[in-house]
Design a protein around this motif. Structure first.
Motif, short mmCIF file in Angstrom:
data_model
loop_
_atom_site.label_atom_id
_atom_site.label_comp_id
_atom_site.label_asym_id
_atom_site.label_seq_id
_atom_site.Cartn_x
_atom_site.Cartn_y
_atom_site.Cartn_z
N UNK A 117 -85.45 -19.86 128.95
CA UNK A 117 -85.26 -18.87 127.89
C UNK A 117 -85.77 -19.40 126.57
N UNK A 118 -86.19 -18.46 125.72
CA UNK A 118 -86.53 -18.83 124.35
C UNK A 118 -85.25 -19.31 123.67
N UNK A 119 -85.39 -20.09 122.59
CA UNK A 119 -84.19 -20.66 121.96
C UNK A 119 -84.32 -20.63 120.45
N UNK A 120 -83.23 -20.88 119.76
CA UNK A 120 -83.25 -20.90 118.29
C UNK A 120 -82.49 -19.71 117.72
N UNK A 121 -82.48 -19.62 116.39
CA UNK A 121 -81.73 -18.56 115.72
C UNK A 121 -82.23 -17.18 116.14
N UNK A 307 -91.43 -23.89 122.93
CA UNK A 307 -91.59 -25.30 123.33
C UNK A 307 -90.27 -26.05 123.08
N UNK A 308 -90.00 -27.10 123.86
CA UNK A 308 -88.72 -27.79 123.73
C UNK A 308 -88.45 -28.22 122.29
N UNK A 309 -87.19 -28.03 121.86
CA UNK A 309 -86.83 -28.24 120.46
C UNK A 309 -87.25 -29.63 119.97
N UNK A 310 -87.12 -30.65 120.82
CA UNK A 310 -87.44 -32.02 120.40
C UNK A 310 -88.89 -32.12 119.91
N UNK A 311 -89.79 -31.33 120.53
CA UNK A 311 -91.22 -31.47 120.22
C UNK A 311 -91.70 -30.50 119.16
N UNK A 497 -89.64 -37.60 126.46
CA UNK A 497 -90.88 -37.75 127.25
C UNK A 497 -91.76 -36.53 126.97
N UNK A 498 -93.00 -36.80 126.60
CA UNK A 498 -93.95 -35.70 126.35
C UNK A 498 -94.50 -35.24 127.69
N UNK A 499 -94.16 -34.02 128.05
CA UNK A 499 -94.60 -33.49 129.34
C UNK A 499 -95.82 -32.60 129.11
N UNK A 516 -90.79 -26.16 129.12
CA UNK A 516 -90.50 -27.54 129.50
C UNK A 516 -91.55 -28.51 128.96
N UNK A 517 -92.80 -28.06 128.96
CA UNK A 517 -93.89 -28.97 128.57
C UNK A 517 -94.54 -28.44 127.30
#
Ligand code: GLA
Length: 750
Positions: A117-121, A307-311, A497-499, A516-517
């Protein structure tokens, strides 16, 4: 903000308004999707059927306007008079869902299955519709630049029902549109093709088991007068990596019905009483600022919410990948030599591609056996990764966990783990797919990939997938659910980890994988001229930080085309830059040029990766507001070319800017026998002297340096002329076929 006023729902952000109403029959009618409007505009924007259209089925004989076939709807059943395509099919049954209630909540509504799913506010509207034996919930999640829709069907009856089709959304837009889809195949991804949407249905679908390089799930609808900078454009995409389906068709009343979701072909799901089925999320974007505005809205949504929040916003490393340089032929010594050379060039990450495990010495064997090949790598992955880290490089590794070679220990031990369809097996690239619908197969993958990741210092993974599926109906969907579960279990606990996902290049470039990537290997085709089409196709829907773009050797393995190293770099700059060629074969002049490319890219990396991207007359530009980089790309040159104007978009008209061209080297050897015109000695074009000179010396192409106001740059500044056959001189751009330039446009302070 989402509001409900007298049955009118208004989903509103600063960028768009989405309006619909519940009519007196409990049917949601679509009103508007476009530029922000007021809730009070609902009446003015609604379809008004007047006395109706005649000869139609009506819900109420006393109300000629109650003909569903002629209304703009948010969803549609079947058997009640709407003969347009329905987004839902229950085997052997009509469907007629009516509104029962709604809920507005902060955030998104979590899913019960493993779909990403999409994420964030965000804010979510849940619209509940029912019929006697089923409940349908339509979810509308508002993100600043995009609306996300999905549907959930629940069997509320007492006997099983068979679901043959459930789209993520359905929408009737007034107007006439052209549909742009992005089609192709291996090494030829993302070719934009336009088709007019009128009375006959236009379909964009994949049947290969993955989102596919044949037909990307993302597509556009645009009005006839839309350009890059103006006009109405809609964009749609799916957070899904399996078989997808989208259709658009215009009705007699001028309404264009659009839907998108899991491909219903060969799909069916039996729902037991109480059981639910969830669709993937679909993304809906719009802009009245042309294709450029639409891309900006899509890019922002993908960067901030997919894209994943970390990246998010994190700089991506310049990588070296071993594949095109080594293929399967390497050992630790060769890899360390390449790593040393990559480090010297300025690369930050060394990626070991295929061939490091089991009996994987070609593509016929070993897939599935994730034990390090100690003949090639005597110190194991731990030793190799440590050496590479000691050089100051990060280390990354290739996996292809969803597939198995029949010639592998895994297949010999578990032949039943391969996905079969009851017919004699057919292989793709000598491999079969593993049955990811089986828990033990998923566990095997999670355990083995995790074991390797934890055994060494691995900061990047390339996750490949090189065979199409077989026709498996609903199982194709379960396979994708299995894949998402596996990716979540491996990379959820290892967000740093950068996927980079890959599927024979861009065979799975979709928003599902991007959850995920953060980046995807866009294509096995690294010829920069081909990449102009591929990366431009991607640019409509995906930001440049998601696009893996490498410089490889020329002539190219995919086209046999000879292109300048400068152009290979200039094209790859507009993505996540990497190098993928045998570094040992580089000439001193090439080493110098690559070092300069990497240094330049690092200096402007954030602008290249995260700046606002625009397609322009002569190529592409990226900008962070202060710094703009404009790429000008040529394909085949013509004799006596005319003047060329560079227009730079998005600058402040009153501000002064400095324009500099990235300095480029011209290989002496490319002039061959022409050198006699400039050289005092007679040079043999096939002789040793020229070959030696060509290794070490280049001619400067000359450089552009000027200042201009934002207004002048927006209007179009004159570039130095291109080579005209009248001699070599630094006042012109001495480029042959496939030449290019990158211009740096910087605000002059004070
Ligand atoms: C696929 C990928 C390539 C490379 C090879 C390795 O073709 O697209 O980039 O990883 O597999 O076998």
């Amino acid at each position: 903000m989402i509001t409900e006023t007298n049955g009118v729902f208004h989903i509103q952000t600063g960028v768009y308004s989405y309006l619909f109403k519940i009519n007196s029959y409990g049917i949601p009618e679509h009103i508007h999707f476009g530029a922000p409007v007021k809730t009070e505009d609902a009446f003015a924007l609604s379809c008004r059927p007047g006395l109706g259209w005649g000869s139609n089925i009506v819900l109420n004989p006393d109300d000629t306007t109650s003909c569903l076939d002629t209304l703009a709807l948010e969803w549609s059943g079947s058997g009640r008079g709407d003969y347009r395509e329905s987004p839902l099919e229950l085997a052997g049954k009509s469907s007629d869902f009516r509104y029962v209630g709604s809920k507005i909540r902060e955030g998104s509504a979590p899913m019960a299955c493993s779909l990403p799913q999409a994420h964030g506010d965000c804010q979510t509207l849940e619209l509940t519709l029912e019929q006697s034996d089923a409940r349908l919930i339509l979810y509308y999640t508002a993100y600043p630049t995009a609306l996300v829709r999905r549907a959930v069907l629940e069997n509320t009856g007492s006997s099983p029902m068979v679901l043959n089709k459930l789209m993520s959304f359905c929408l009737d837009l007034p107007g006439t549109y052209t549909m742009a889809t992005f089609n192709g195949g291996w090494i030829a991804e993302m070719r934009r093709q336009d088709v007019s949407v009128r009375g006959s249905k236009v379909v964009n679908e994949s049947l290969t088991g993955s989102s596919s390089n044949r037909h990307n799930p993302g597509f556009l609808l645009f009005e006839a007068d839309a350009t890059e900078d103006a006009g109405r454009v809609y964009g749609f995409n799916l957070l899904y990596s399996g078989n997808h389906y989208a259709a658009a068709q215009q009705s007699l009343q001028g309404l264009t019905r659009i839907m998108q979701g899991i491909n219903p072909s060969n799909f069916s799901k039996e729902l037991a009483p109480g059981e639910k089925f969830e669709t993937p999320e679909a993304v809906l974007c719009c802009s009245d600022r042309g294709f450029g505005g639409l891309s900006e809205n899509m890019h922002t949504f993908v960067s901030d919410h997919v894209i994943p929040a970390y990246w998010r916003g994190r700089p991506r490393p310049v990588l070296y990948n071993s594949w095109e340089g080594c293929v399967f032929d390497f050992n630790q010594r060769r890899l360390l030599d390449l790593a040393r050379r990559a480090k010297d060039l300025g690369c930050e990450l060394f990626v070991l591609d295929d061939g490091w495990f089991g009996a994987r010495n070609n593509d016929k064997a070993g897939l599935g056996d994730y034990t390090v090949n100690k003949k090639k790598l005597p110190e194991g992955m731990e030793g190799l990764s440590q050496h590479i880290q000691d050089m100051g490089l990060e280390f990354g590794l290739w996996f292809e966990p969803e597939s198995v070679n029949p010639d592998s220990d895994l297949y010999r031990a578990h032949p039943g783990w391969a996905l079969t369809d009851g017919f004699p097996e057919v292989q793709g690239r000598n491999q079969l797919l593993l049955d990811l619908t089986k828990a033990e197969v998923r566990d095997y993958i999670v355990e083995n990939v995790s074991r390797i990741l934890d055994s060494a210092k691995i900061s990047y993974v390339k996750w490949d997938m090189n065979r199409h599926s077989i026709a498996l109906g609903a199982k194709a969907h379960d396979f994708i659910l299995g894949l998402y579960e596996v990716l979540g279990r491996i990379f959820g606990p290892r967000p740093e980890i950068l996927l980079e996902s890959c599927s024979s290049g861009g065979n799975r470039f979709d928003l599902g994988m991007l959850c995920f990537s953060p980046q995807v290997w866009a294509s096995d085709d690294t010829d920069p001229i081909e990449r102009l089409t591929i990366q431009e196709g991607l640019s409509y829907l995906y930001p440049q930080s998601t696009v893996g773009a490498h410089v490889s050797a020329a002539p190219h393995g995919q086209t046999l085309r000879q292109t300048p190293l400068s152009t290979r770099g200039n094209v790859a700059f507009f993505g996540c830059l990497g190098y993928e060629l045998d570094l040992k074969q580089l000439l001193p002049v090439e080493i110098r040029e690559i070092k300069a490319q990497i240094a330049f890219y690092k200096q402007y990396r954030e602008v290249f990766q995260y700046g606002r991207f625009r397609r322009t007359e002569l190529g592409w530009q990226v900008s962070d507001g202060k710094t703009t980089l404009a790429g000008v790309f040529h394909t085949l040159v013509h004799a006596a070319p005319g003047y060329e104007q560079l227009r730079v978009r998005g600058l402040k008209t009153d501000t002064m800017y400095r324009v500099t061209a990235l300095s480029q080297a011209i290989r002496v050897g490319q002039f061959g026998g022409l050198l006699k015109h400039v050289s005092p000695v007679n040079v043999d074009p096939n002789g040793v002297l020229l070959r030696v000179v060509d290794r070490y010396f280049t001619l400067p192409e000359g450089t552009e340096e000027l200042t201009a106001s934002g207004a002048a740059l927006g209007s179009g500044i004159m570039l130095r002329p291109l080579f005209r056959g009248t001699g070599y001189d630094q006042s012109q751009r001495t480029q042959g076929d496939f030449g290019s330039d990158v211009y740096l446009v910087e605000e002059i302070e004070g």
